[in-house]
Structures are given as structure tokens and as C-alpha cells.
Design a protein around this motif. Structure first.
Motif, PDB file in Angstrom:
ATOM      1  N   LEU A   1      53.980 -10.375  36.999  1.00 22.79           N
ATOM      2  CA  LEU A   1      54.081 -11.434  37.714  1.00 22.79           C
ATOM      3  C   LEU A   1      54.816 -12.558  36.969  1.00 22.79           C
TER       4      LEU A   1
ATOM      5  N   THR B   1      45.361  -8.657  36.991  1.00 25.37           N
ATOM      6  CA  THR B   1      46.441 -10.506  36.830  1.00 25.37           C
ATOM      7  C   THR B   1      45.721 -11.314  35.984  1.00 25.37           C
TER       8      THR B   1
ATOM      9  N   TRP C   1      48.251 -18.039  46.427  1.00 24.75           N
ATOM     10  CA  TRP C   1      47.315 -18.279  45.474  1.00 24.75           C
ATOM     11  C   TRP C   1      46.099 -17.981  45.417  1.00 24.75           C
TER      12      TRP C   1
ATOM     13  N   LEU D   1      56.887 -11.258  41.721  1.00 29.10           N
ATOM     14  CA  LEU D   1      56.914 -10.374  40.828  1.00 29.10           C
ATOM     15  C   LEU D   1      58.952  -9.306  40.896  1.00 29.10           C
TER      16      LEU D   1
END
Lengths: 231, 231
Positions: free
Chosen positions: B80, B126, B112, B52
């Protein structure tokens, strides 16, 4: 209408979902048949649903402000499409047209955030799907930036062979209607240039055309051309 | 080292996360400074972390098999990047280089899927981030397919003004090092063409160059050019 889970059970998108979760998800879905040439939704239209293609092929096109059209992608069975909500938009960024008789499931856009939050595994796979699409878009940008047009056309046709090719005795048939104009709109070139390239390929026995039809007679030759090697 | 939540609390990515969840997330993160010109990771390298960007700017480049480089995107603070896992890859598809002194947080790639599954709201944001990036990539494909090169260059510089522009008394300054070669790699054209265009723009008072520097003196003029209007 109840949609049976067996219809979608085999899709990668759902492979980690329990039967119960999948049933719940499908209880919100509507099934829809899209005849050849018909649009599922049009660019700029309010995004009221998102979709999953079960069968057939779609072309997603975008028209620029000055009226030029490009094909941004081909939707294959198992692909999610029209999820404008995931792109923080309220309208569809493109038009999705059936390039073959197609069947899709649709869900109301409002349930998208719940859909994702209540199915975190689905979120992971959906993200992978969008991620792959991003990867494809970057590949296309890379090709448009650096490759000669003939190689770009070879790349597009070669990818179609892999994603939508049907083995036939004398080659690989692209299983949906695709015109020279479509290929031009997928490679950022003109109809004239695509026609010139395909005619040369036909003369060399690489492909065989026809109205809206494409048969790749020499897949190895085409793949070599796409890789930039010499035939 | 403990990373304080105030560092990231304002980012859109986390705006729906509780403080407790955010703290848990940050407990797995490592902070890293990237000096100007240094790579965070290289194309093809095994993807061991995702990142990030907190501060600075990065250029993500890809090199084609025959050695040509393009810039696939600019990473801005709050973005990201390097989440190869989301793209079902085990290696980084590009190289991320600091175009300004930068600071990034990193997490091990293995977390993740958990990261996403345990933070479904984060999954939604996201996905929106990746979705927006896909939208940008499609815009770029559309521009490369249909626009004249001067307008494409105007578009790229105009977007940089909006995403990385700093108001100065005599215009908008792009706040990171950007060369003519970079602009060529962002627009799919040659250094020669970009130089020719920027020199003409300089002569007309639109921009002011310098080594790795760019000041837009006439933002309205540039935006008109990007929109395809007449000055």
C-alpha cells in the motif's frame, strides 16, 4: 485491580470508543509503575505484552550487532509501545527504559489481533499513531541525510521542547532526564560533537545544561537554528 | 471497469478477507498504469487517493526545504502507498515515481476510515505493513547512526537484491532503474562517494554497473560486506 476509565478517557487513542468498549478493554489491562532507570522490556526479549504509557517518559534504545546504541524514540504519555505483534515480530525490537518515574498499562500480546478487530475505530487511531511515528522516522532520516549536525541537534532539542517541555520563568525545561550521550544517540553523532555544540550554545545563552538536565533559555533562537535560519 | 479479484487474491494484505468483502472493496477501486519516470502523486499535493502497487516499482522521494532530495522508500508489488490519511495528513508527504512500468489500484481517500473499520482483518494486516515499514525506517536510522558509509551502501544494495532481485546466470539483477544518485539518496551520502564505492566494487568483481542498471555479480561478497565481515 480494576482500572477506572477516567484514567484513559481523555487520550486521543480512545476518543471514539464507547464507555462500554473501553471498560471491556481495560478489564484485560494491568497497571504497572516503572521506576526511573528501570526497563519495561529488553531488546530481543519475547514480546508477551503491549503497553500504553499513562505517565512519565521512556527512551526506546536499540543496540547494533557491534554494540553501538541508538535511541529510536521517546515514548510520551498516551503513546502505545511494545506492540511487536503489529510489526510481525515475536520479540521486542528495542529496550524501553524509564527516563522519568512512569506508569503504564499492559495487555497480553495474544489479545492484540482481537483488540484491533473488535475495536475497528481503535484500529484506525492506532494506525494513525504508527503512521505518525513512521512520518517522524522519515523526518529523522531526511535530517540525517541532508542536515549539518548542529541543525540536527537543534531539531531534536526543539522537538523535545514541544513534546516534553515545561514552561519555566527563564525558559523551557525538558521534563525528563536527558544526557548529552542520549542526544548523541538521537542524532547519529558522537558524545564529543554534542558536547561541543551544547557548550557553544551555553556560551551564547541558548541553553543551560547540568547533569541529565536541559533548560532551553532561548526557544526562538533554538527554533531558528532548527529551521536553518540565522540567529 | 471491473477489477477481477484474482488480480489481488494472492496478496498477503488480503489473505484473510472473504471473496465477498474483497469484491466489495475492489468495486471502489480504479486501475492505473504508470509509465516509467511518471509520478503517481507529488509531494505536497492534496491526498485524494490511496494506492496499492500491483506491478512494477516506485521510488518515493522527499525534497527538503532547502532543495535536497532523498529517497524515503521503494514501493514493491503488494505494498500500500500514499495513505496520507493514515498519517493524519491531508497532503502526500512525498513524490511517488515509477522506476519501472507500473500498475496500481487507487481508492478515494474518503473511504479510508470505512475501508479500515469495515474490514478489521485488513486493518490488522495494514497495521503490520506500516509497522514493518517503521521497523525498516528504524533499521535505516540505526545504520545511518552507526555504520560506515560503504557498509550502508552494501546494506541498501543487498536489501534491493532480496526485494527486487532477479536471478541471472552471472548474478542478481536489480529489476528496476536505479542510478548512483538514487543510491546516494537512499544512504544519506553524496553521488561522489557512491561512485567511488561502486567503482571499487566493480574493480573487485562485486557488481557490474551501467546507466541506471545494477548487477550484483558476487552476492555472497556483498552480503558479507553488508554484515560488516571481511571478504
Amino acid at each position: 485491580m480494576k482500572i477506572d476509565r477516567t484514567v484513559v478517557r481523555s487520550l486521543a487513542l480512545f476518543d471514539k470508543m464507547t464507555d462500554a468498549d473501553l471498560d471491556r478493554l481495560l478489564s484485560h489491562a494491568t497497571s504497572r509503575r516503572i521506576p526511573l532507570g528501570e526497563a519495561v522490556f529488553e531488546q530481543g526479549q519475547e514480546a508477551t505484552s503491549f503497553f500504553l504509557l499513562l505517565h512519565g517518559r521512556l527512551k526506546v534504545t536499540q543496540v547494533t550487532e557491534d554494540g553501538q546504541q541508538i535511541i529510536v524514540r521517546i515514548v510520551h504519555p498516551g503513546d502505545l509501545f511494545g506492540f511487536a505483534k503489529a510489526l510481525r515480530r515475536s520479540d521486542y525490537p528495542g529496550t524501553a527504559i524509564a527516563a522519568a518515574e512512569s506508569v503504564a498499562l499492559s495487555w497480553p500480546t495474544e489479545i492484540w489481533p482481537d483488540f484491533v478487530e473488535q475495536n475497528p475505530r481503535l484500529a484506525v487511531t492506532t494506525m494513525q499513531t504508527i503512521g505518525q511515528r513512521l512520518d517522524e522516522a522519515h523526518t529523522r532520516i531526511r535530517e540525517m541525510s541532508t542536515e549539518e549536525v548542529e541543525r540536527r541537534v537543534a531539531h531534536v532539542v526543539w522537538r523535545l521542547c514541544q513534546q516534553a517541555g515545561k514552561r519555566e520563568p527563564n525558559g523551557i525545561r525538558i521534563d525528563f532526564q536527558i544526557s548529552r550521550q542520549d542526544i548523541a544517540e538521537m542524532t547519529g553523532t558522537t558524545l564529543f560533537t554534542v558536547s561541543r555544540i551544547l557548550s557553544a550554545w551555553e556560551a551564547r545563552g541558548l541553553v543551560e545544561g547540568g547533569r541529565q538536565k536541559l533548560l532551553v533559555r532561548d526557544p526562538e533562537g533554538l527554533s531558528l537554528l532548527a529551521e536553518g535560519g540565522k540567529e
